[in-house]
Scaffold this active site. Structure first.
Site, PDB file in Angstrom:
ATOM      1  N   HIS A  18       0.561  45.810  -4.833  1.00  0.00           N
ATOM      2  CA  HIS A  18      -0.863  45.819  -4.511  1.00  0.00           C
ATOM      3  C   HIS A  18      -1.088  47.003  -3.586  1.00  0.00           C
ATOM      4  O   HIS A  18      -0.506  47.064  -2.504  1.00  0.00           O
ATOM      5  CB  HIS A  18      -1.280  44.515  -3.823  1.00  0.00           C
ATOM      6  CG  HIS A  18      -2.740  44.469  -3.512  1.00  0.00           C
ATOM      7  ND1 HIS A  18      -3.641  43.782  -4.287  1.00  0.00           N
ATOM      8  CD2 HIS A  18      -3.465  45.050  -2.525  1.00  0.00           C
ATOM      9  CE1 HIS A  18      -4.853  43.930  -3.784  1.00  0.00           C
ATOM     10  NE2 HIS A  18      -4.775  44.689  -2.719  1.00  0.00           N
ATOM     11  N   CYS A  19      -1.884  47.934  -4.023  1.00  0.00           N
ATOM     12  CA  CYS A  19      -2.049  49.158  -3.253  1.00  0.00           C
ATOM     13  C   CYS A  19      -3.322  49.095  -2.426  1.00  0.00           C
ATOM     14  O   CYS A  19      -4.422  49.086  -2.982  1.00  0.00           O
ATOM     15  CB  CYS A  19      -2.112  50.350  -4.197  1.00  0.00           C
ATOM     16  SG  CYS A  19      -2.158  51.922  -3.335  1.00  0.00           S
ATOM     17  N   PRO A  20      -3.236  49.048  -1.112  1.00  0.00           N
ATOM     18  CA  PRO A  20      -4.451  49.002  -0.303  1.00  0.00           C
ATOM     19  C   PRO A  20      -5.232  50.306  -0.370  1.00  0.00           C
ATOM     20  O   PRO A  20      -6.457  50.299  -0.198  1.00  0.00           O
ATOM     21  CB  PRO A  20      -3.940  48.734   1.109  1.00  0.00           C
ATOM     22  CG  PRO A  20      -2.506  49.118   1.100  1.00  0.00           C
ATOM     23  CD  PRO A  20      -2.022  48.985  -0.300  1.00  0.00           C
TER      24      PRO A  20
END
Lengths: 158, 472
Positions: free
Chosen positions: B201-203
């Site tokens: 999950h890439c912020p």
């Protein structure tokens, strides 16, 4: 004629659902979409094994065709990359084209093979490509009461 | 030729949106004909599936754009890119065009466009979310897992082993989505979804990176590293040219203050972005995900002889497959319509105050697996009793084996009780709350939330079933 089930609409509107069978995915070859061809025991009295296996094998072939990697898919991918993937917004990918074919095939199978036997296949895309859901509809038993398993009532109806 | 008669449905048993138990004529069966016969016009608006999506996502443009609920630092990412590129075009390009070549803004422009487009595509594309299992599916899986007839409620171990290319892979059961996760699928807790080929999950992009948007993500970071390096190089050249002739760096910076900002930003980001690009190039070449790499799934840490079963054993083929392979469509069908009868029923049920049903659900939830299995085996008996004169008793109609089919308008014909319809808005109203709860409570959620669009089989167990069953 009134007692014989003819078409899909009639099945959906007037029959009662007895059971559902789920044909799971076969992951032996990786994450490519493939379904198990094992014949579920609940369908034994309702449909011939070969018909069922044919359907699943054809579906597997369709999915393999959609996910095939080769010259055309690479070309599509490279072209998409060169256009910053904007062509995905306007072009229908090969996968989507094959999915349409699959939907038509399932509809046809339902009409010709499964609905006359009181079964209904749900397109796997509606179940997240996890299962092929086969709905088993009840035959009316000899008296008006609906009984439990479809196989019991099926045998009495016949 | 086989003669199969199908049971005629008692019209009183048909789901109707009106709360009164009066019989309704058959043509009011809420199939595809706009839901239950015009009960209230304002409730007939067909709803789309994204409106009842159970995961923690936000939707824009009528469901066309999907982002995670927490946008992370996507605005910061966009801001940094826009500011740096803007300063570059304003301050550096005029000088460099005059002194060097006019290709510089062209190259810069192309890279900038690539970066922004791929960033937006990464952020707004469905990463490969798997829709949650329908209650029927979940019940079927539960039956298979717990077929030992275990009477006491104790969650059995929920893993399944499959053989993939001669490699044993364990599939875990996802309690939120109620299914065994396919290989390489992982559940993202931030988005509350199972994502296929889950990378991370890439912020920075505010979304998960999975099967469907990995190539966009990879193109984004590669083009961003090129852009950053390019701007860095151009700014350095610009400042060096200005500082020529003994004028000094300070003079150059004073003349072009924007370049100082760019220099700082690019200097600090180019290393991490280049590093990330390099890392992902390695992952692509070996057909691994970040998730697998971090966990060491295929590195043989445990001493066994494990290899990555998904790799094509050839770097070039792996790259082609990951980046140029076929792109599967989204499985969650955001813009599809909920079947009219179900959406009408759910909205119809809004009128009925579902408090009674709510309480029954609370009672139900504690029964857990045992209850689910009992009711899974009960419907054939209870299906006869249900339509016979107790249509509106709340929570006394276990029918979880039946009608809760997602897109088939058909199968809820067989049984109907007020409870089922009343139960749905509970799910409708707050699916995310349910899905956040623990396993026991999420069993309740499983019964009616995973796709609150349709009538959920609330399975009231022992007291109600016991009192009800003999009445058949």
């Amino acid at each position: 004629m009134a007692t014989e089930f003819h078409n899909l609409q009639e099945l959906r509107h007037s029959a009662s659902l007895a059971n559902k069978v789920f044909v799971q995915r076969d992951y032996s070859e990786g994450t490519t979409c493939k379904f198990q061809t094992k014949f579920p025991s609940e369908l034994e009295s309702r449909i011939e094994r070969t018909l069922f296996e044919d359907t699943v094998k054809t579906l597997n072939n369709y999915y393999a065709e959609a996910e095939k990697i080769g010259g055309q898919s690479y070309l599509e991918g490279c072209l998409a990359c060169a256009t910053a993937y904007l062509i995905f917004l306007c072009m229908e990918t090969r996968y989507e084209k094959v999915l349409k074919k699959i939907a038509k095939y399932i509809q046809e199978q339902n009409e010709k093979v499964y609905a006359p036997r009181g079964l209904l296949i749900t397109d796997p895309i509606e179940r997240g490509m996890r299962v092929i859901e086969i709905s088993i509809y009840e035959d009316r038993g000899s008296s008006g009461s609906s009984s439990g398993s479809s196989s019991v009532s099926g045998s009495t109806a016949r | 030729m086989k003669k199969c008669e199908y049971q005629q449905i008692d019209p009183r048993a048909l789901p109707t949106p009106t709360p009164t138990p009066t019989p309704t004529p058959p043509h009011h069966r809420g199939d595809d004909d706009g839901g239950g016969g015009g009960k209230s016009d304002e409730l007939k608006r067909p709803r789309r599936k994204w409106e009842v999506f159970p995961g923690k996502n936000r939707f824009y443009c009528g469901g066309r754009i999907i982002v995670a609920r927490q946008s992370g630092v996507l605005p910061l990412t966009l801001g940094l890119i826009l500011v740096t590129s803007g300063l570059f075009f304003m301050f550096d390009c005029p000088f460099l065009v005059k002194h060097l070549t006019s290709c510089i803004p062209v190259v810069g422009g192309v890279l900038f466009v690539f970066v922004v487009i791929t960033l937006l595509q990464t952020s707004f594309t469905d990463p490969g979310i798997l829709p949650r299992a329908t209650p029927d599916e979940a019940a079927d899986i539960e039956k298979q897992i717990d077929n030992t007839g275990n009477a006491s409620y104790r969650p059995p171990p929920r893993t399944k082993e499959v053989l993939i290319n001669q490699q044993v892979v364990k599939l875990k059961y996802c309690f939120t989505c109620k299914m065994f996760r396919p290989p390489r699928t992982s559940h993202c807790s931030l988005c509350d979804n199972c994502v296929e080929r889950f990378d991370h999950h890439c912020p920075w992009v505010g979304n998960c990176v999975g099967k469907r948007n990995y190539r966009f993500f990879y193109t984004f970071i590669v083009s961003l590293s090129f852009l950053t390096a390019f701007i860095f190089g151009c700014v350095t050249t610009h400042l060096a040219l200005r500082a020529q002739g003994g004028k000094g760096l300070v003079f150059a910076l004073q003349e072009s203050p924007g370049s100082a900002v760019e220099l700082v930003i690019c200097f600090f980001s180019v290393w991490s972005i280049l590093g990330l690009s390099g890392f992902h190039t390695y992952l692509v070449a070996s057909n691994l995900t970040t998730n697998e790499d971090i966990k060491g799934s295929w590195s043989g840490k445990s001493g066994e002889d494990v290899t990555n079963p998904y790799s094509h054993k050839n770097i070039f083929i792996n790259c082609c497959y990951v980046l140029c392979g076929p792109l599967p469509p989204s499985l969650i069908d955001r813009r599809g319509f909920l079947p009219a009868d179900e959406s009408a029923q759910t909205s119809g049920a809004d009128i009925e105050v579902p408090t009674v049903a709510t309480k029954s659900e609370i009672n139900v939830c504690t029964q857990g697996t045992k209850g689910l299995l009992e009711s899974a085996s009960l419907p054939p008996l209870l299906s006869t009793s249900c339509p016979q004169g107790k249509p509106q008793t709340a929570h006394t109609c276990p029918d979880n084996n039946s009608p809760a089919v997602n897109s088939d308008p058909s199968p809820e014909l067989s049984m109907s009780c007020g409870a089922r319809r009343a139960a749905s808005p509970q799910g409708d109203g707050s699916p995310s709350h349910h899905t956040k709860t623990r396993w026991k409570k999420s069993k309740r959620a499983a019964l009616h939330v995973p796709n609150p669009a349709f009538d959920v089989p609330v399975s009231p167990t022992s007291p109600d079933a016991a009192s009800f069953a003999p009445s058949q």
